[in-house]
Design a protein around this motif. Structure first.
Motif, PDB file in Angstrom:
ATOM      1  N   ASP A   1     -30.235  16.007 -39.083  1.00 26.48           N
ATOM      2  CA  ASP A   1     -30.301  17.048 -40.100  1.00 26.48           C
ATOM      3  C   ASP A   1     -29.141  16.838 -41.062  1.00 26.48           C
ATOM      4  O   ASP A   1     -28.105  16.256 -40.689  1.00 26.48           O
ATOM      5  CB  ASP A   1     -30.225  18.442 -39.467  1.00 26.48           C
ATOM      6  CG  ASP A   1     -30.659  19.534 -40.443  1.00 26.48           C
ATOM      7  OD1 ASP A   1     -31.364  19.205 -41.414  1.00 26.48           O
ATOM      8  OD2 ASP A   1     -30.283  20.701 -40.238  1.00 26.48           O
TER       9      ASP A   1
ATOM     10  N   ALA B   1     -26.746  18.316 -44.686  1.00 20.34           N
ATOM     11  CA  ALA B   1     -26.326  19.410 -45.569  1.00 20.34           C
ATOM     12  C   ALA B   1     -25.302  18.864 -46.556  1.00 20.34           C
ATOM     13  O   ALA B   1     -24.656  17.840 -46.297  1.00 20.34           O
ATOM     14  CB  ALA B   1     -25.737  20.567 -44.757  1.00 20.34           C
TER      15      ALA B   1
ATOM     16  N   ALA C   1     -29.277  21.371 -35.887  1.00 25.24           N
ATOM     17  CA  ALA C   1     -29.501  21.895 -37.242  1.00 25.24           C
ATOM     18  C   ALA C   1     -28.136  22.222 -37.831  1.00 25.24           C
ATOM     19  O   ALA C   1     -27.325  22.893 -37.187  1.00 25.24           O
ATOM     20  CB  ALA C   1     -30.388  23.130 -37.207  1.00 25.24           C
TER      21      ALA C   1
ATOM     22  N   VAL D   1     -25.472  23.426 -41.124  1.00 31.13           N
ATOM     23  CA  VAL D   1     -25.271  24.183 -42.355  1.00 31.13           C
ATOM     24  C   VAL D   1     -23.789  24.134 -42.688  1.00 31.13           C
ATOM     25  O   VAL D   1     -22.942  23.966 -41.793  1.00 31.13           O
ATOM     26  CB  VAL D   1     -25.765  25.647 -42.189  1.00 31.13           C
ATOM     27  CG1 VAL D   1     -24.863  26.423 -41.246  1.00 31.13           C
ATOM     28  CG2 VAL D   1     -25.883  26.337 -43.536  1.00 31.13           C
TER      29      VAL D   1
ATOM     30  N   ASP E   1     -20.627  26.126 -44.879  1.00 32.37           N
ATOM     31  CA  ASP E   1     -20.289  27.378 -45.555  1.00 32.37           C
ATOM     32  C   ASP E   1     -19.666  27.118 -46.916  1.00 32.37           C
ATOM     33  O   ASP E   1     -19.486  25.961 -47.334  1.00 32.37           O
ATOM     34  CB  ASP E   1     -19.385  28.255 -44.674  1.00 32.37           C
ATOM     35  CG  ASP E   1     -18.009  27.636 -44.441  1.00 32.37           C
ATOM     36  OD1 ASP E   1     -17.599  26.720 -45.189  1.00 32.37           O
ATOM     37  OD2 ASP E   1     -17.315  28.073 -43.496  1.00 32.37           O
TER      38      ASP E   1
ATOM     39  N   ARG F   1     -21.292  24.215 -39.513  1.00 30.78           N
ATOM     40  CA  ARG F   1     -21.799  24.942 -38.355  1.00 30.78           C
ATOM     41  C   ARG F   1     -23.050  24.210 -37.883  1.00 30.78           C
ATOM     42  O   ARG F   1     -23.920  23.887 -38.694  1.00 30.78           O
ATOM     43  CB  ARG F   1     -22.162  26.387 -38.713  1.00 30.78           C
ATOM     44  CG  ARG F   1     -21.059  27.157 -39.455  1.00 30.78           C
ATOM     45  CD  ARG F   1     -19.932  27.527 -38.511  1.00 30.78           C
ATOM     46  NE  ARG F   1     -18.992  28.425 -39.167  1.00 30.78           N
ATOM     47  CZ  ARG F   1     -17.924  28.034 -39.848  1.00 30.78           C
ATOM     48  NH1 ARG F   1     -17.675  26.728 -39.985  1.00 30.78           N
ATOM     49  NH2 ARG F   1     -17.103  28.903 -40.393  1.00 30.78           N
TER      50      ARG F   1
ATOM     51  N   GLU G   1     -33.235  26.759 -35.803  1.00 31.05           N
ATOM     52  CA  GLU G   1     -32.943  26.788 -37.243  1.00 31.05           C
ATOM     53  C   GLU G   1     -31.679  27.604 -37.461  1.00 31.05           C
ATOM     54  O   GLU G   1     -31.477  28.636 -36.810  1.00 31.05           O
ATOM     55  CB  GLU G   1     -34.101  27.395 -38.023  1.00 31.05           C
ATOM     56  CG  GLU G   1     -35.393  26.596 -37.982  1.00 31.05           C
ATOM     57  CD  GLU G   1     -35.304  25.290 -38.752  1.00 31.05           C
ATOM     58  OE1 GLU G   1     -34.409  25.189 -39.623  1.00 31.05           O
ATOM     59  OE2 GLU G   1     -36.102  24.382 -38.480  1.00 31.05           O
TER      60      GLU G   1
ATOM     61  N   SER H   1     -28.956  29.244 -40.508  1.00 29.77           N
ATOM     62  CA  SER H   1     -28.739  29.591 -41.916  1.00 29.77           C
ATOM     63  C   SER H   1     -27.432  30.364 -42.021  1.00 29.77           C
ATOM     64  O   SER H   1     -26.842  30.758 -41.005  1.00 29.77           O
ATOM     65  CB  SER H   1     -29.907  30.418 -42.461  1.00 29.77           C
ATOM     66  OG  SER H   1     -29.802  30.567 -43.857  1.00 29.77           O
ATOM     67  N   ILE H   2     -26.991  30.583 -43.237  1.00 28.28           N
ATOM     68  CA  ILE H   2     -25.688  31.184 -43.443  1.00 28.28           C
ATOM     69  C   ILE H   2     -25.755  32.237 -44.538  1.00 28.28           C
ATOM     70  O   ILE H   2     -26.438  32.066 -45.553  1.00 28.28           O
ATOM     71  CB  ILE H   2     -24.638  30.100 -43.780  1.00 28.28           C
ATOM     72  CG1 ILE H   2     -23.224  30.659 -43.737  1.00 28.28           C
ATOM     73  CG2 ILE H   2     -24.939  29.431 -45.109  1.00 28.28           C
ATOM     74  CD1 ILE H   2     -22.155  29.579 -43.792  1.00 28.28           C
TER      75      ILE H   2
ATOM     76  N   ILE I   1     -23.308  33.598 -39.624  1.00 27.35           N
ATOM     77  CA  ILE I   1     -24.361  32.673 -39.233  1.00 27.35           C
ATOM     78  C   ILE I   1     -25.558  33.420 -38.651  1.00 27.35           C
ATOM     79  O   ILE I   1     -25.407  34.430 -37.963  1.00 27.35           O
ATOM     80  CB  ILE I   1     -23.829  31.672 -38.192  1.00 27.35           C
ATOM     81  CG1 ILE I   1     -22.686  30.854 -38.793  1.00 27.35           C
ATOM     82  CG2 ILE I   1     -24.934  30.741 -37.709  1.00 27.35           C
ATOM     83  CD1 ILE I   1     -23.082  30.030 -39.979  1.00 27.35           C
TER      84      ILE I   1
END
Length: 218
Positions: A88, A90, A136, A138, A140, A146, A189, A191-192, A198
């Motif tokens: 994954d 980001a 997964a 993400v 910030d 994270r 999954e 997300s932020i 989180i």
């Protein structure tokens, strides 16, 4: 006689005002000639027209290649293991690219960083058991990572956070176990929120239920 006099006066007034009477009728608008302002394209995005000249209403227009849909830069991330799975990716606010991956050969969670200068780094983040599957990632607003991932041996859902303050050596990553004894067969999954909090969603394969976890601390 009096009535005839009134009629004559009205006729005189009407005659004197009539030259200044406003004509409120509107002339019917004649239809304007329809003009062609489009070019028929049979397929594609029209990028094949870049650099050509189109004529419209007697004027020549040069099609400029401004879209750049074919402008791609390929960079190889050095150090990728052959057994790397469940990748994954980001992008940080400073345009640094970070990716997580599960190394099936070693059963470890790994993080790869590609800086804007093209330099790549590889780091093993968690190696406690068979960990990292379904990762997964993400980032910030400060640029810290994270990652939510699975611990296959412990049937657990874990999260690792890149530490923004590391007073001790080897304290760059903070690992937490969120859920134990759960059968998760698909990738979670993550997300932020705008404040850095989180949210993680996962599916329990035994019950078929979808679960949402949100971090409420500071």
């Amino acid at each position: 006689m009096r009535q005839k006099g009134i009629v004559l006066v009205l006729l005189m007034l009407f005659t004197s005002v009539s030259p200044w009477a406003i004509d409120l009728t509107v002339d019917e608008l004649e239809p304007t000639e329809e003009k062609e302002h489009a070019v028929s394209l049979t397929s594609g995005w029209g990028d094949s027209l870049a650099g050509t000249t189109l004529t419209n209403d007697g004027l020549d227009w040069e099609v400029l290649p401004q879209r750049g849909v074919d402008d791609w830069i390929q960079s190889e991330i050095a150090g990728l293991a052959d057994g790397l799975e469940d990748i994954d990716i980001a992008i940080a606010p400073d345009q640094t690219v970070k990716a997580c991956g599960y190394n099936a050969n070693n059963g470890t969670l790994e993080v790869f960083t590609l800086s804007s200068s093209g330099t790549t780094t590889r780091e093993v983040v968690d190696s406690s058991g068979n960990v990292g599957k379904g990762c997964a990632i993400v980032i910030d607003y400060r640029g810290f990572v994270r990652i939510a991932y699975l611990d296959v041996d412990a049937s657990a859902l874990k999260i690792v956070r890149e530490n923004d303050w590391t007073p001790l050596q080897d304290d760059d990553w903070l690992i937490r176990t969120l859920v134990n004894d759960v059968n998760i067969t698909t990738s979670p999954e993550i997300s932020i929120y705008s404040n850095g909090s989180i949210a993680i969603a996962y599916r329990d394969a035994d019950t078929g239920g979808l679960h949402l976890m949100r971090f409420t601390g500071s």
